[in-house]
Design an enzyme around this catalytic site. Structure first.
Site, PDB file in Angstrom:
ATOM      1  N   ASP A   1      -8.509  -5.120  -6.781  1.00 17.96           N
ATOM      2  CA  ASP A   1      -8.255  -3.891  -6.042  1.00 17.96           C
ATOM      3  C   ASP A   1      -8.378  -2.701  -6.986  1.00 17.96           C
ATOM      4  O   ASP A   1      -7.662  -2.627  -7.986  1.00 17.96           O
ATOM      5  CB  ASP A   1      -6.846  -3.932  -5.435  1.00 17.96           C
ATOM      6  CG  ASP A   1      -6.434  -2.609  -4.806  1.00 17.96           C
ATOM      7  OD1 ASP A   1      -7.327  -1.840  -4.389  1.00 17.96           O
ATOM      8  OD2 ASP A   1      -5.226  -2.338  -4.740  1.00 17.96           O
TER       9      ASP A   1
ATOM     10  N   HIS B   1      -6.996  -5.287  -1.965  1.00 14.18           N
ATOM     11  CA  HIS B   1      -5.899  -4.326  -1.784  1.00 14.18           C
ATOM     12  C   HIS B   1      -4.791  -4.878  -0.891  1.00 14.18           C
ATOM     13  O   HIS B   1      -3.630  -4.894  -1.285  1.00 14.18           O
ATOM     14  CB  HIS B   1      -6.440  -3.017  -1.206  1.00 14.18           C
ATOM     15  CG  HIS B   1      -5.384  -1.971  -1.040  1.00 14.18           C
ATOM     16  ND1 HIS B   1      -4.638  -1.498  -2.097  1.00 14.18           N
ATOM     17  CD2 HIS B   1      -4.936  -1.315   0.062  1.00 14.18           C
ATOM     18  CE1 HIS B   1      -3.771  -0.603  -1.658  1.00 14.18           C
ATOM     19  NE2 HIS B   1      -3.930  -0.479  -0.344  1.00 14.18           N
TER      20      HIS B   1
ATOM     21  N   SER C   1       0.830  -1.199   0.000  1.00 18.17           N
ATOM     22  CA  SER C   1       0.000   0.000   0.000  1.00 18.17           C
ATOM     23  C   SER C   1       0.868   1.255   0.000  1.00 18.17           C
ATOM     24  O   SER C   1       1.705   1.428  -0.876  1.00 18.17           O
ATOM     25  CB  SER C   1      -0.955  -0.052   1.193  1.00 18.17           C
ATOM     26  OG  SER C   1      -1.935   0.944   1.105  1.00 18.17           O
TER      27      SER C   1
END
Length: 501
Positions: free
Chosen positions: A417, A473, A193
């Protein structure tokens, strides 16, 4: 008095609420806690039956010229051959998400046993997909204000990408000085991330330090990134093409938006009325879609936090699920996964006194709430930051510099995602102008397609890109087995595309 920590927005502003004499007392008490830099071996954890069958160490390390930043780490030795297995420092999402959550709910040695847990008594069990089977892994709460890490001055709570990268490098060097037996182990840096911004910058610090002859030479071999934010503008602009590819936007809506906005959906000219109208249509189509995992429902709760990623100008999503949702019947709540709070049991567990004692958290933390992700360290694109500033909008140039190093990279993306889509990731990888060694092809697990992969190379640098089929994600939350096997195979340089049953 207690150390200033993460559980309140603008925690560092609490200093301003005290009169000068009281402030001085707080400062002295907090500074006195620096003696906790000792290392502790954790033999047992509340909720886990029996002694831990692995070596877990916790401790604090001071960062900065005066050690005014205190980071807690959690270190797990490899279950294989810790003397020779790779050492990896893993950075958890964020900014401001605790490494403790990764330790006990993602790639660490234990996870919560949801079937046998209650609100009063969360239970832990061994994680069959733990990455510590083959690697020594170091987790850390960073920056200050994350998890159980703190600072001793208000100024030390304020940070940015550049400073964070320097602090991680300093932390790593200090940790290795305290653990010299791991100095020669192959070292890998990993994260996901938001750490797509930080990891390449930290790697540059490591390579620069090695080349100028820093006393602590790190045996750097490569890096691993999952669904990494890398280029804010490019990653954001990839969302609308992704939404079109997965049939969330019609051909007509997509083509009109692309033409009228000229492919730019983040920095939009407000006078471009056609573009603004199209974006309103796009927003209407996507506003009730879970951006972290487009197949899951969007979970509305009264305890909802906004998305922690900075580029949120148009597309919004929800991140937290409350304990109310968690206590719904199991069949109902299985489909209510969300990015920051996949399992609220960790909030209950980490805030128990016996857990803190087991982890050797200082007593000054009693009464201060642990949270998985500190909201004051997150920010929105275009808005003033509270305590963490994004000052590096793109790290593509850092990846480019790394292509001149003797280095291996694994970049992977959950293909469901939309927050940081694989399309944006492929775009910046292709901008590096690497040679394609293996073109797009499936990789397998258990006789099934687990995703798709490509391999790139130039000079002594090689990069493996892989999608994880059905992943969101934070991919490991959705496809833990696939991610574990992918990591293990890549670590020993086995091609992912080789068929394995």
């Amino acid at each position: 008095m207690k150390p200033l920590s993460q559980s309140h927005l603008q925690r560092w502003n609490l200093f301003n609420q005290f009169s000068r004499p009281v402030f001085f007392c707080v400062f002295l008490l907090v500074v006195s806690s620096e003696v906790i830099e000792s290392q502790f071996i954790v033999k047992t954890l509340p909720g886990f039956v029996g002694d831990l069958p692995f070596t877990l160490e916790t401790g604090y390390i001071g960062i900065g010229e005066s050690d005014d930043v205190q980071w807690i780490y959690y270190f797990v030795e490899s279950e294989g051959n810790p003397e020779n297995d790779p050492l990896m420092l893993w950075l958890t999402a964020g900014p401001g998400c605790s490494g403790l959550s990764t330790l006990v709910s993602e790639i660490g040695p234990v996870i919560f046993n949801n079937a046998n847990s209650t609100v009063e008594k969360p239970m832990l069990e061994m994680n069959s997909n733990r990455w510590t089977q083959v690697a020594n892994i170091l987790y850390v709460d960073q920056p200050a204000g994350t998890g159980f890490s703190y600072a001793t001055t208000p100024k030390a709570y304020k940070t940015n990408d550049t400073l964070s990268a320097m602090q991680v490098y300093q932390f790593l060097k200090k940790w290795l000085v305290d653990h010299p037996k791991f100095l020669n182990n192959p070292f890998f840096l990993g994260g996901d991330s938001y750490n797509g911004i930080l990891v390449p910058m930290i790697l540059q610090e490591i390579y620069n330090g090695n080349e100028v002859g820093e006393e602590t030479q790190i045996n750097i071999k490569g890096y691993i990134l999952g669904n990494p934010l890398t280029d804010i503008r490019g990653d954001y602009n990839s969302r609308i093409p992704f939404a079109h590819n997965v049939a969330l936007l019609s051909d007509e809506i997509y083509e009109s938006t692309k033409q009228n906005c000229h492919g730019e959906y983040l920095n939009v000219n407000p006078n471009n009325s056609l573009c603004m109208q199209d974006l309103q249509v796009v927003d209407k189509c996507l506003e009730r879609i879970n951006k972290e995992y487009i197949l899951d429902p969007l979970c509305d709760t009264s305890n909802t936090l906004k998305n922690s990623h900075l580029f949120k100008r148009v597309l919004k999503s929800l991140d937290n699920t409350s304990m109310t949702n968690w206590l719904l019947p199991r069949v109902q709540r299985q489909r209510c996964r969300v990015y920051h709070e996949d399992n609220p049991l960790i909030n209950i567990w980490a805030n128990r006194k016996d857990v803190r004692e087991a982890l050797h958290i200082p007593e000054e933390y009693d009464g201060i709430k642990w949270v998985k992700c500190n909201e004051s360290l997150t920010f929105d694109y275009g808005k003033e930051a509270i305590s963490y500033t994004n000052n590096v909008p793109s790290t593509v140039v850092y990846h480019k510099h790394l292509t001149y190093k003797n280095c291996r990279a694994l970049i992977f993306s959950g293909d469901h995602d939309m927050l940081v889509s694989h399309l944006g990731t492929v775009n910046w990888i292709e901008s590096l102008n690497l040679l394609v060694v293996n073109y797009w092809r499936p990789w397998y697990l258990d006789n099934q397609v687990a995703g798709y992969t490509m391999k790139y190379s130039t000079r002594d640098y090689n990069l493996t890109f892989a999608t994880v089929k059905g992943g969101g994600h934070i991919v490991r939350l959705y496809k833990p087995k696939q991610c574990s096997r992918m990591f293990m195979r890549w670590l020993v340089d086995d091609p992912l595309y080789i068929f394995t049953s």
